[in-house]
Design a protein around this motif. Structure first.
Motif, mmCIF file in Angstrom:
data_model
loop_
_atom_site.group_PDB
_atom_site.id
_atom_site.type_symbol
_atom_site.label_atom_id
_atom_site.label_comp_id
_atom_site.label_asym_id
_atom_site.label_seq_id
_atom_site.Cartn_x
_atom_site.Cartn_y
_atom_site.Cartn_z
ATOM 1 N N ILE A 1 -13.664 -7.484 -3.418
ATOM 2 C CA ILE A 1 -14.977 -6.971 -3.032
ATOM 3 C C ILE A 1 -14.981 -6.495 -1.580
ATOM 4 C CG2 ILE A 1 -15.938 -9.180 -2.266
ATOM 5 C CD1 ILE A 1 -17.780 -6.537 -4.410
ATOM 6 N N GLY A 2 -14.018 -6.960 -0.779
ATOM 7 C CA GLY A 2 -14.021 -6.592 0.638
ATOM 8 C C GLY A 2 -12.772 -5.894 1.136
ATOM 9 N N GLU A 3 -11.746 -5.731 0.277
ATOM 10 C CA GLU A 3 -10.481 -5.179 0.749
ATOM 11 C C GLU A 3 -9.875 -4.232 -0.288
ATOM 12 O OE1 GLU A 3 -8.215 -8.711 1.034
ATOM 13 O OE2 GLU A 3 -9.193 -9.457 2.843
ATOM 14 N N VAL A 4 -9.015 -3.345 0.196
ATOM 15 C CA VAL A 4 -8.218 -2.474 -0.670
ATOM 16 C C VAL A 4 -6.761 -2.583 -0.224
ATOM 17 C CG1 VAL A 4 -7.715 -0.092 -1.348
ATOM 18 C CG2 VAL A 4 -10.087 -0.837 -1.119
ATOM 19 N N ASP A 5 -5.860 -2.786 -1.174
ATOM 20 C CA ASP A 5 -4.437 -2.848 -0.878
ATOM 21 C C ASP A 5 -3.711 -1.752 -1.645
ATOM 22 O OD1 ASP A 5 -3.975 -5.201 0.913
ATOM 23 O OD2 ASP A 5 -5.024 -6.232 -0.714
ATOM 24 N N ILE A 6 -2.860 -1.011 -0.935
ATOM 25 C CA ILE A 6 -2.163 0.143 -1.494
ATOM 26 C C ILE A 6 -0.663 -0.037 -1.299
ATOM 27 C CG2 ILE A 6 -1.924 2.657 -1.392
ATOM 28 C CD1 ILE A 6 -4.673 2.642 0.128
ATOM 29 N N THR A 7 0.119 0.290 -2.317
ATOM 30 C CA THR A 7 1.575 0.292 -2.195
ATOM 31 C C THR A 7 2.098 1.669 -2.564
ATOM 32 O OG1 THR A 7 1.821 -0.562 -4.458
ATOM 33 C CG2 THR A 7 1.827 -2.170 -2.670
ATOM 34 N N ILE A 8 3.028 2.172 -1.737
ATOM 35 C CA ILE A 8 3.577 3.511 -1.933
ATOM 36 C C ILE A 8 5.096 3.432 -1.892
ATOM 37 C CG2 ILE A 8 3.581 5.894 -1.099
ATOM 38 C CD1 ILE A 8 1.036 5.172 0.501
ATOM 39 N N PRO A 9 5.782 3.739 -2.978
ATOM 40 C CA PRO A 9 7.245 3.720 -2.952
ATOM 41 C C PRO A 9 7.798 4.878 -2.137
ATOM 42 C CG PRO A 9 6.460 4.541 -5.060
ATOM 43 C CD PRO A 9 5.246 4.100 -4.305
ATOM 44 N N VAL A 10 8.859 4.618 -1.364
ATOM 45 C CA VAL A 10 9.549 5.645 -0.583
ATOM 46 C C VAL A 10 11.053 5.486 -0.836
ATOM 47 C CG1 VAL A 10 7.782 5.910 1.188
ATOM 48 C CG2 VAL A 10 9.499 4.118 1.433
ATOM 49 N N PRO A 11 11.865 6.477 -0.503
ATOM 50 C CA PRO A 11 13.303 6.389 -0.757
ATOM 51 C C PRO A 11 13.920 5.151 -0.098
ATOM 52 C CG PRO A 11 12.690 8.630 -0.183
ATOM 53 C CD PRO A 11 11.481 7.798 0.044
ATOM 54 N N HIS B 1 -3.085 -2.111 4.024
ATOM 55 C CA HIS B 1 -4.226 -3.011 3.805
ATOM 56 C C HIS B 1 -5.446 -2.425 4.497
ATOM 57 C CE1 HIS B 1 -6.527 -6.724 3.319
ATOM 58 N NE2 HIS B 1 -6.888 -6.578 4.582
ATOM 59 N N LEU B 2 -6.490 -2.165 3.728
ATOM 60 C CA LEU B 2 -7.737 -1.610 4.267
ATOM 61 C C LEU B 2 -8.864 -2.629 4.132
ATOM 62 C CD1 LEU B 2 -7.621 1.986 2.699
ATOM 63 C CD2 LEU B 2 -6.723 1.253 4.919
ATOM 64 N N GLU B 3 -9.552 -2.882 5.218
ATOM 65 C CA GLU B 3 -10.730 -3.755 5.196
ATOM 66 C C GLU B 3 -11.971 -2.886 5.056
ATOM 67 O OE1 GLU B 3 -11.516 -7.075 5.583
ATOM 68 O OE2 GLU B 3 -9.442 -7.786 5.482
ATOM 69 N N LYS B 4 -12.730 -3.102 3.996
ATOM 70 C CA LYS B 4 -13.959 -2.332 3.806
ATOM 71 C C LYS B 4 -15.000 -2.712 4.859
ATOM 72 C CE LYS B 4 -13.382 -2.475 -1.253
ATOM 73 N NZ LYS B 4 -13.991 -2.950 -2.515
#
Length: 205
Positions: free
Chosen positions: A52-62, A116-119
Motif C-alpha cells: 500500500i505504500g511502496e513499489v519494488d521493480i526488478t530489471i534484468p541486465v546483461p 525501491h519507490l516510496e509512495k
C-alpha cells in the motif's frame, strides 16, 4: 509486506452505480481478461510488486553489468533506466509522485537492477508504474488481513475503510460515507414523523 498477483482487467469502480453497473463477466470473459492482463505485464521489460505504500521493480541486465555502465535517474514523478549509449529500458512518468529521499536503486549480482519507490500517498494502489504502460485491476487486490495487524491503529482503520469502500463501489452499493448519510436521514425521519420526506433527495457525491 503485501504482495499480490496481477489479475483481471482494470475497471474503475467509481464509475459504477446500481443503475449503470454492467453485468458480471462470465467465467470465459474473466479467463480472457486474466490472460490478456498477464500477457501485458509479462511483456514489460521489468517486473514489479507493491504494498500500500511502496513499489519494488526488478530489471534484468546483461551479466557482468557494473554500476558505471548504467543510467538510473529517479525523480519525483518520473524514472529512467538505461545502459549507457543505448535506448532506455524503461522511461516515463510515474503513476503518482514518490518520496524521493526514501527511494533507492541498486545493482544485484551484476545482472539485476532493483528499484525501491516510496509512495507519497501511502493509501493508494497503483494500477501501473508508468502512465503509458498497461494497467492492472486494483479493485481485485486483497491484502492479507493478518498483515493489517502490523499497521498502527489510525492507518489500519483508513486501509480497512478504503478496502470496504472499494468493494462496495464495485458491487454498486453505498460506501461508508454514503451509508452514514442514509442512516442519519433515517434517524431524522424517525424523529420527525410529521414531515414529508417522500420527495427528499440525498447527495452521494
Amino acid at each position: 509486506m503485501w504482495r499480490f498477483p496481477y489479475r483481471y482487467r482494470y475497471r474503475d469502480p467509481t464509475t459504477m452505480s446500481t443503475s449503470t453497473a454492467p453485468p458480471d463477466p462470465t467465467p470465459e470473459e474473466l479467463k480472457a481478461q486474466k490472460e490478456r492482463e498477464e500477457a501485458e505485464q509479462a511483456a514489460l521489460p521489468y517486473k514489479w510488486t507493491q504494498t500500500i505504500g511502496e513499489v519494488d521493480i526488478t530489471i534484468p541486465v546483461p551479466p557482468g553489468t557494473r554500476g558505471r555502465d548504467l543510467v538510473v535517474d529517479i525523480k519525483l514523478t518520473s524514472v529512467k533506466v538505461a545502459l549507457k549509449g543505448q535506448e532506455a529500458i524503461m522511461e516515463g512518468t510515474l503513476y503518482k509522485s514518490i518520496a524521493l529521499d526514501d527511494s533507492t536503486w541498486s545493482l544485484a549480482d551484476q545482472k539485476m537492477i532493483e528499484i525501491h519507490l516510496e509512495k507519497q500517498n501511502k493509501l493508494e494502489w497503483w494500477p501501473h508504474v508508468l502512465t503509458h504502460h498497461p494497467k492492472i485491476d486494483v479493485s481485485k487486490i486483497q491484502p492479507e488481513n493478518s498483515k493489517l495487524s502490523e499497521l498502527d491503529g489510525e492507518t489500519r482503520g483508513m486501509v480497512e475503510k478504503m478496502m470496504y469502500d472499494q468493494r462496495q463501489k464495485e458491487m454498486g452499493l453505498p460506501t461508508s460515507e454514503e451509508q452514514k448519510k442514509m442512516d442519519m436521514l433515517k434517524k431524522f425521519q424517525s424523529q420527525h414523523p410529521e414531515m414529508d420526506f417522500s420527495k427528499a433527495k440525498i447527495s452521494m457525491g
